[in-house]
Design a protein around this motif. Sequence first.
Motif, PDB file in Angstrom:
ATOM      1  N   LYS A 572       3.066  -3.164  -4.164  1.00 52.91           N
ATOM      2  CA  LYS A 572       2.905  -3.554  -2.759  1.00 52.91           C
ATOM      3  C   LYS A 572       2.025  -4.788  -2.613  1.00 52.91           C
ATOM      4  O   LYS A 572       2.146  -5.548  -1.653  1.00 52.91           O
ATOM      5  CB  LYS A 572       2.269  -2.404  -1.967  1.00 52.91           C
ATOM      6  N   SER A 573       1.114  -4.997  -3.570  1.00 55.86           N
ATOM      7  CA  SER A 573       0.157  -6.103  -3.485  1.00 55.86           C
ATOM      8  C   SER A 573       0.764  -7.434  -3.879  1.00 55.86           C
ATOM      9  O   SER A 573       0.162  -8.475  -3.625  1.00 55.86           O
ATOM     10  CB  SER A 573      -1.046  -5.816  -4.395  1.00 55.86           C
ATOM     11  N   LEU A 574       1.944  -7.411  -4.473  1.00 56.93           N
ATOM     12  CA  LEU A 574       2.525  -8.645  -5.026  1.00 56.93           C
ATOM     13  C   LEU A 574       3.350  -9.370  -3.963  1.00 56.93           C
ATOM     14  O   LEU A 574       4.545  -9.616  -4.126  1.00 56.93           O
ATOM     15  CB  LEU A 574       3.382  -8.322  -6.252  1.00 56.93           C
ATOM     16  N   ARG A 575       2.703  -9.746  -2.898  1.00 58.79           N
ATOM     17  CA  ARG A 575       3.405 -10.311  -1.745  1.00 58.79           C
ATOM     18  C   ARG A 575       3.786 -11.773  -1.915  1.00 58.79           C
ATOM     19  O   ARG A 575       4.440 -12.349  -1.035  1.00 58.79           O
ATOM     20  CB  ARG A 575       2.568 -10.134  -0.483  1.00 58.79           C
ATOM     21  N   SER A 576       3.363 -12.407  -3.018  1.00 55.85           N
ATOM     22  CA  SER A 576       3.736 -13.801  -3.264  1.00 55.85           C
ATOM     23  C   SER A 576       5.031 -13.926  -4.062  1.00 55.85           C
ATOM     24  O   SER A 576       5.508 -15.037  -4.286  1.00 55.85           O
ATOM     25  CB  SER A 576       2.615 -14.517  -4.017  1.00 55.85           C
ATOM     26  N   LEU A 577       5.591 -12.804  -4.468  1.00 51.80           N
ATOM     27  CA  LEU A 577       6.776 -12.839  -5.327  1.00 51.80           C
ATOM     28  C   LEU A 577       7.965 -13.517  -4.643  1.00 51.80           C
ATOM     29  O   LEU A 577       8.288 -13.224  -3.491  1.00 51.80           O
ATOM     30  CB  LEU A 577       7.169 -11.431  -5.754  1.00 51.80           C
ATOM     31  N   GLU A 578       8.612 -14.405  -5.412  1.00 57.20           N
ATOM     32  CA  GLU A 578       9.853 -15.031  -4.972  1.00 57.20           C
ATOM     33  C   GLU A 578      11.048 -14.553  -5.797  1.00 57.20           C
ATOM     34  O   GLU A 578      12.165 -14.528  -5.303  1.00 57.20           O
ATOM     35  CB  GLU A 578       9.740 -16.557  -5.082  1.00 57.20           C
ATOM     36  N   GLU A 579      10.786 -14.192  -7.037  1.00 58.95           N
ATOM     37  CA  GLU A 579      11.860 -13.729  -7.922  1.00 58.95           C
ATOM     38  C   GLU A 579      11.399 -12.488  -8.680  1.00 58.95           C
ATOM     39  O   GLU A 579      10.308 -12.476  -9.251  1.00 58.95           O
ATOM     40  CB  GLU A 579      12.239 -14.824  -8.926  1.00 58.95           C
ATOM     41  N   ILE A 580      12.250 -11.453  -8.679  1.00 55.07           N
ATOM     42  CA  ILE A 580      11.998 -10.237  -9.450  1.00 55.07           C
ATOM     43  C   ILE A 580      13.264  -9.920 -10.240  1.00 55.07           C
ATOM     44  O   ILE A 580      14.332  -9.728  -9.660  1.00 55.07           O
ATOM     45  CB  ILE A 580      11.648  -9.037  -8.553  1.00 55.07           C
ATOM     46  N   ASP A 581      13.134  -9.883 -11.568  1.00 60.35           N
ATOM     47  CA  ASP A 581      14.259  -9.542 -12.438  1.00 60.35           C
ATOM     48  C   ASP A 581      13.892  -8.306 -13.245  1.00 60.35           C
ATOM     49  O   ASP A 581      13.064  -8.369 -14.152  1.00 60.35           O
ATOM     50  CB  ASP A 581      14.580 -10.698 -13.381  1.00 60.35           C
ATOM     51  N   LEU A 582      14.568  -7.162 -12.922  1.00 55.96           N
ATOM     52  CA  LEU A 582      14.326  -5.905 -13.631  1.00 55.96           C
ATOM     53  C   LEU A 582      15.605  -5.280 -14.185  1.00 55.96           C
ATOM     54  O   LEU A 582      15.619  -4.091 -14.498  1.00 55.96           O
ATOM     55  CB  LEU A 582      13.653  -4.903 -12.682  1.00 55.96           C
ATOM     56  N   PRO A 583      16.701  -6.020 -14.328  1.00 52.33           N
ATOM     57  CA  PRO A 583      17.950  -5.383 -14.752  1.00 52.33           C
ATOM     58  C   PRO A 583      17.898  -4.904 -16.197  1.00 52.33           C
ATOM     59  O   PRO A 583      17.029  -5.298 -16.977  1.00 52.33           O
ATOM     60  CB  PRO A 583      18.985  -6.502 -14.583  1.00 52.33           C
TER      61      PRO A 583
END
Length: 776
Positions: A572-583
């Motif tokens: 929840k704290s990672l509000r600066s994220l633009e890209e998340i890759d978890l595949p």
Amino acid sequence: MEHSRRTHGRLILFKLFHGFILLCMTTCLGSAALSSTSLGNETDRLALLDFKKHITQDALRVMSAWNDSIYFCSWAGVTCNHSTKRVLILNLQDQKLAGSLPPSIGNLSYLTRINLGSNSFRGEIPQEIGRLQSLHVLNLSHNSFSGKIPTNLSQCTQLKTLEFRYNELIGSIPKQLSSLSKLKHLVLYNNSLTGTIPSWIGNFSSLRLLDFARNNFQGSIPNALGRLTRLQEFGLEGNKLSGIIPASIYNISSIYLFGVASNQLHGELPTDLGLTLPNLQEFACGDNKFTGNIPVSLSNASRLQLIDLAKNGLTGTIPGESLGTLRSLVILNLNHNRLGSGKAGDLNFLKFLANCTSLEWLSLSRNQFGGELPVSMSNLSTTLRNLFLGINLIHGSIPLGIGNLVNLALVGMDNNYFSGSVPEEIGRLQKLNELYLDGNTFSGSIPSSLGNMTSLTKLFLQQNRFLGNIPPSLGDCQHLLLLNLSVNNLTGTIPKEIFGLPSLSISLTMSDNQLTGPLPSEVGLLVHLVELDLSRNNLSAEIPTSLGSCIMLVRLQLEGNEFQGIIPQSFKSLRSLEEIDLPSNNLSGQVPEFLSKFRFLRHLNLSYNNFEGKMPEEGIFSNATGLSILGNANLCGGSSKLHLHACPNIKPHSSRGLLARKVVISVACALAIIIGMSCLIVARSMLKRPRSISVSSRSYEDWKASVSYSELVQSTDGFSTENLIGSGSFGFVYKGVVPGDGTLVAVKVLNLQQQGASKSFMDECKALRSVRHRNL
């Protein structure tokens, strides 16, 4: 005798009268001159006060002393003529002043020098400045003056220095300025001037400094500039000039600074360049379209300190024996040409450059140099700070002697064909800030001596064939901002020491290796990190919750590992994220709703995991192009753009709301209360029925023996809010259907953590004793 006395008396009287007349004339003339001087002084004083009035910021309080308590000739920055008391010089350079230049500046008619450089003046330069016909120096550099160059400057025919560098001037150079034939310094560097370079500048026979760099001048360089036989500095870089450089300019032997870089000039450099320009100290022709060979005659310009021929189309070999005689050479920049043949021996010239004992910058990248790096490169001057060899055809290993170049701050050997092990001697380069070894075929282990480079800020080792473990000694590089180890054959676990580098802020990339084990919880120490890429390894276990401390993360890439469990709530704290890759992991649970609140998130890939349940619908989840959820068969709902099947009406046990979680807190107490109330209901129901009639429903003993907490949970659908039929100060009442026989019941759950709940329960029990109802 008497006649003689009379004559003598008349003579004395005449002389006295004559003296009186002279005294009167002198007094009158003196008064007139004094009156004229006083009037001029007042004009200057008023002009200076008007200048002060146009100052809007005065951080150093320079203007505070400009008042009537001090004679204006003593004001800061003001210099007057000793006899006439008229203002000669206005020098307020670098005084942190802001404001504009008023037209009244033209009233300081005796001014010979104006220096307002390095302040924050803005607005246009007033035309009235042309009234200063005694002006020799006008320096308005390093301000924000805008508009066009005033044409009335043509009246300042005594001007010798005109400097307007670092402003925002536009338009072309006014043709009226052709009258400034006494100019020695003409500097228009870094404005937005357009048009062509006027040929009449060739008439300024006294010109020593011509600097028109970093503007938008077009066209060709006028042949007439070849008449500037006293020219010493010639700066035209950073424009849009085309054509060839006139041969006459190469013949101005007094030039020591020659700069035409970053234009569109073409042609070949004269073979006798060093002979016709023997006084050269800086020769900058980079970023043009020059072709041909590097002139061997450059060795004749023995005072050369800078040679910049980068980004051209030069071919052939480097005249190493010639350049090796330039003992004062500091910068040799030949990158991005077509130098070299791609064959062995291309770099043999380096042995001659060992004689350039002042060399600090050597750039040979982006050429066609082949062969091996000669051992003689270790004999280059220890003053060398920057060595660029990247993007060539160099093969072989790094010479062991590289450790001799102890003052190197940057080494670029990327994108070649280097092979073998990186020598441990490289660790001697303790002043190194940046090391680029990527894009080669280095093998063996990453040398642990890299940990000796305590000044290292960027380390690029990707796209090689490094083997073995990541050396924990890298944790000693306490200034490291970026570390890239991707696309190698590294194995083992990630050393915790790597995550003990709080300086890591740009990127930590270890993708496409064979790393194993869990991601250490110490990753949470990287609170300034912007990019974390651990994709395509064999990392396992759960994603550590400590990762939620990396609040500056913009890109998080964990694709193609064996991570399991849920996405941590700490994310929840990672509000600066633009890209998340978890595949391509083994992640499960629901897709967190909080991801829909990430304002900057534009790419989310959750494909090929085991996520389940209802998809969120807002934020990134409403953008089908930025979201990938393939291979998660148990996801449902969400935006219609995702084409998922509808979610069933019965919510899974894992989706209880806030009220259900409150119930769980007091499970033990609630269960006892529920059983008690149920027993009371059954007992009263049995008392109201005839004893002769058989009871088809459960007896009290049957109910007490068979009821369980799990049945109550099931009967109320997990204490679902949809079954909530009432609430009060101390608890909630749910509708339930007993599994098996379908008996409809009401279940009351008390929150015994609430003060007064126990007393309320007892009061309700007392009330129920006296109530008569068919369902009790």
